[in-house]
Design an enzyme around this catalytic site. Structure first.
Site, PDB file in Angstrom:
ATOM      1  N   TYR A  86      37.236  77.760  20.512  1.00 38.25           N
ATOM      2  CA  TYR A  86      37.957  76.798  21.356  1.00 38.25           C
ATOM      3  C   TYR A  86      37.795  75.399  20.783  1.00 38.25           C
ATOM      4  O   TYR A  86      36.736  75.062  20.223  1.00 38.25           O
ATOM      5  CB  TYR A  86      37.379  76.801  22.777  1.00 38.25           C
TER       6      TYR A  86
ATOM      7  N   GLU B  98      42.496  86.615  32.383  1.00 33.45           N
ATOM      8  CA  GLU B  98      41.189  87.006  32.927  1.00 33.45           C
ATOM      9  C   GLU B  98      41.187  86.833  34.445  1.00 33.45           C
ATOM     10  O   GLU B  98      41.956  86.020  34.984  1.00 33.45           O
ATOM     11  CB  GLU B  98      40.105  86.116  32.286  1.00 33.45           C
TER      12      GLU B  98
ATOM     13  N   GLN C 195      44.279  80.525  28.297  1.00 29.47           N
ATOM     14  CA  GLN C 195      44.713  81.786  28.850  1.00 29.47           C
ATOM     15  C   GLN C 195      46.168  81.644  29.279  1.00 29.47           C
ATOM     16  O   GLN C 195      46.721  80.565  29.223  1.00 29.47           O
ATOM     17  CB  GLN C 195      43.825  82.177  30.005  1.00 29.47           C
TER      18      GLN C 195
ATOM     19  N   ASN D 222      32.710  92.073  25.316  1.00 33.86           N
ATOM     20  CA  ASN D 222      33.215  90.720  25.059  1.00 33.86           C
ATOM     21  C   ASN D 222      32.032  89.759  24.915  1.00 33.86           C
ATOM     22  O   ASN D 222      31.113  89.783  25.740  1.00 33.86           O
ATOM     23  CB  ASN D 222      34.078  90.245  26.241  1.00 33.86           C
ATOM     24  N   GLU D 223      32.068  88.954  23.897  1.00 34.61           N
ATOM     25  CA  GLU D 223      31.040  87.922  23.684  1.00 34.61           C
ATOM     26  C   GLU D 223      29.651  88.485  23.998  1.00 34.61           C
ATOM     27  O   GLU D 223      28.894  87.926  24.797  1.00 34.61           O
ATOM     28  CB  GLU D 223      31.348  86.661  24.509  1.00 34.61           C
TER      29      GLU D 223
ATOM     30  N   GLU E 294      40.425  84.778  21.564  1.00 34.95           N
ATOM     31  CA  GLU E 294      40.325  83.629  22.473  1.00 34.95           C
ATOM     32  C   GLU E 294      40.416  82.376  21.630  1.00 34.95           C
ATOM     33  O   GLU E 294      39.568  82.145  20.753  1.00 34.95           O
ATOM     34  CB  GLU E 294      39.022  83.653  23.277  1.00 34.95           C
TER      35      GLU E 294
HETATM   36  O1  AHR Z   1      38.242  81.913  28.493  1.00 30.49           O
HETATM   37  C1  AHR Z   1      37.137  81.534  29.234  1.00 30.49           C
HETATM   38  C2  AHR Z   1      35.851  82.201  28.744  1.00 30.49           C
HETATM   39  O2  AHR Z   1      35.555  81.732  27.471  1.00 30.49           O
HETATM   40  C3  AHR Z   1      35.889  83.691  28.575  1.00 30.49           C
HETATM   41  O3  AHR Z   1      35.642  84.366  29.758  1.00 30.49           O
HETATM   42  C4  AHR Z   1      34.791  83.941  27.605  1.00 30.49           C
HETATM   43  O4  AHR Z   1      34.995  85.101  26.848  1.00 30.49           O
HETATM   44  C5  AHR Z   1      34.763  82.675  26.783  1.00 30.49           C
HETATM   45  O5  AHR Z   1      33.487  82.177  26.647  1.00 30.49           O
END
Ligand code: AHR
Length: 502
Positions: free
Chosen positions: A249, A25, A354, A172-173, A305
């Site tokens: 995450y 990103e 990432q 995205n999101e 992600e």
């Molecule tokens: O990876 C960091 C961020 O986490 C990304 O930009 C977003 O899609 C997610 O919330």
């Protein structure tokens, strides 16, 4: 001692190489400095891409790279990133540190990076603040082979032929940074926007990714699928989508106080392990909703992600999400990839977040220096699963480690076969105890040991620095032959790979 029984004749699902994908990103030092330094940099580069980093990524066999975001994607206007660099628009990266984005890395540079890495392309479009026309023209710019306004513009900018967009994310999101939409509202926008993601190359249609849920938001999955799932039609081979995404995450201490990347006690270590294992519950949760609409599993889940997300390293820009990477991260990677392999009937793409200098990165850079993280070494071992077939395997005699809500099985595994070679990957989640595993092949014999490798270190807190780059790396490891297979000792907090041939 634990036992791993493998029925190598029972192939369960194909492991799409894209499960081992990555994400880059416009965030912190991922693109700028990490991957791209520009043609005039003193750091050795080819067309602006760092040679050292690209070489490491080639060795990793990166199958696919997602770009330009993330949250950045829904604020990205692709036309700002084409044409002569001196005249490209400068903008503020409002999501990530409020820094200036000079757009010197744009569409042409992304395809050049993927060419050098040798990977497929996954572009994420802008639904949150972009128009249908903007998205449709981007597709035309990238992929139209003949004469058209956008194809002509591409040729004028130095690339006469079309590129191949393998995957395209429509937003995205969009439940959050991509527009704070409701599932039905997004679902309707998805139907509309994806219509204009044209397949100019009929022989290789672009695979479309619909924005899926955050963590356990089943309401989103249900609402989106109810609104925009469509069965493939004879003249409309792909339905409305090829993938539905999922983002998850691991925040050991929770979203607000995530915790340090390098300083954590044993309780926090096991909490991290439990949160990594939670990925499987999420795949089952969203997978069961997908099964209702798509029992034949034509649509893939794209976990585009994932990874560990901690507090930033002290003294670094909080908007840059720069963090170190320890043995604990090696285990997050090993556990998660074992889960993806086991669910490869549905999970057909995933992107670690990432790639460089951000979150659970495989590479860290500092000026001209580069260091490979423990996560890099695990992904390197696991590359042998790419394009393999998952085979039936089951553990018995596994102890529980950790306590309370952080009680976890000590061992996790997955096994695949490709070209007559069996790849077995095992994780030992104990912070303190080694364990022996008897690997038994039910049909055998896979008698030739091709290699056995390990990522481990004396301490769960160990990591690689620019001064000491080889503290946690992949090394050869010993196994002993038995009547039915091999016996392997897994040191505390280790990830091991064994490859056997008939
Ligand atoms: O990876 C960091 C961020 O986490 C990304 O930009 C977003 O899609 C997610 O919330």
């Amino acid at each position: 001692m634990a036992t791993l029984k493998i029925n190598e004749n029972e192939k369960l699902s194909h492991i799409a190489p894209e499960i081992y994908g990555h994400f880059s990103e416009h965030l912190g030092r991922c693109i700028y400095e990490g991957l791209y330094v520009g043609e005039n940099s003193d750091i050795p580069n080819e067309n602006g891409m760092r040679k050292d980093v690209v070489e490491a990524l080639r060795e990793l066999k990166v199958p696919v790279l997602r770009w330009p975001g993330g949250c950045f994607a829904d604020e990205y206007h692709w036309k700002d990133g084409i044409g002569p660099k001196a005249t490209r628009k400068k903008m503020i990266n409002t999501n990530w540190g409020g820094v200036m984005e000079d757009n010197s890395f744009g569409t042409h540079e992304f395809f050049e990076l993927c060419r050098q890495i040798g990977c497929k392309t996954y572009i994420n479009g802008n639904v949150g603040s972009g128009s249908v026309r903007e998205m449709s023209e981007w597709i035309e710019y990238m992929t139209f082979p003949g004469v058209s306004p956008m194809a002509d513009e591409r040729a004028k900018n130095g690339h006469p032929g079309p590129w191949k967009v393998d995957f395209f994310g429509v937003g995205n999101e969009n439940w959050g940074c991509g527009g704070n939409m409701t599932p039905e509202y997004y679902g309707n926008l998805y139907r509309r926007y994806q219509t204009f993601v044209r397949h100019y190359d009929k022989a290789a249609p672009i695979k479309k990714v619909c924005c899926g849920a955050n963590v356990d938001d089943a309401f989103w999955t249900e609402g989106v699928l109810k609104t925009c799932f469509a069965q493939p039609q004879p003249d409309f081979a792909h339905g409305f989508m090829d993938f539905l995404s999922l983002h998850y995450y691991v925040h050991p201490g929770g979203w607000k106080h995530k915790g340090s990347a390098t300083q954590f006690d044993e309780e926090m270590f096991y909490t991290t392990m439990a949160k990594a294992l939670y990925m499987e519950d999420l795949i089952n949760l969203h997978g069961s909703i997908m099964d209702k609409y798509d029992p034949a599993k034509k649509i893939g889940m794209s976990v585009d992600e994932w990874g560990g997300w901690y507090d930033v390293e002290p003294g670094t820009n909080p908007g840059f999400l720069y963090q170190q990477n320890t043995v604990r991260d090696a285990l997050i990677a090993g556990i998660t990839l074992n889960i993806f392999n086991k669910h490869s009937d549905r999970v057909r793409m995933a992107c670690l977040a990432q790639m460089v200098n951000v979150l659970q990165a495989v590479v860290l850079t500092e000026g001209p220096e580069m260091v490979l993280t423990p996560t890099y070494h695990v992904m390197h071992m696991y590359r042998h699963h790419q394009d393999g077939d998952l085979v039936r395997s089951a553990l018995s005699g596994v102890k529980t480690v950790g306590a309370g809500s952080a009680a976890v099985p000590q061992i996790t595994e997955s096994v695949s076969v490709k070209d007559g070679v069996l790849t077995v990957t095992l994780c030992n989640l104990s912070a303190t105890d080694a364990e022996t595993v008897d690997v038994e092949l039910e049909n055998g014999p896979y008698s030739t040991l091709l290699e056995s490798r390990i990522v481990a270190s004396g301490d769960i807190h160990d990591y690689n620095t620019f001064e000491e780059k080889d503290k946690v790396i992949e090394k050869d490891w010993n196994v002993t032959g038995t009547d039915r297979g091999v016996r392997v000792e897994l040191p505390a907090a280790s990830v091991v790979e064994i490859r056997l041939q008939k």
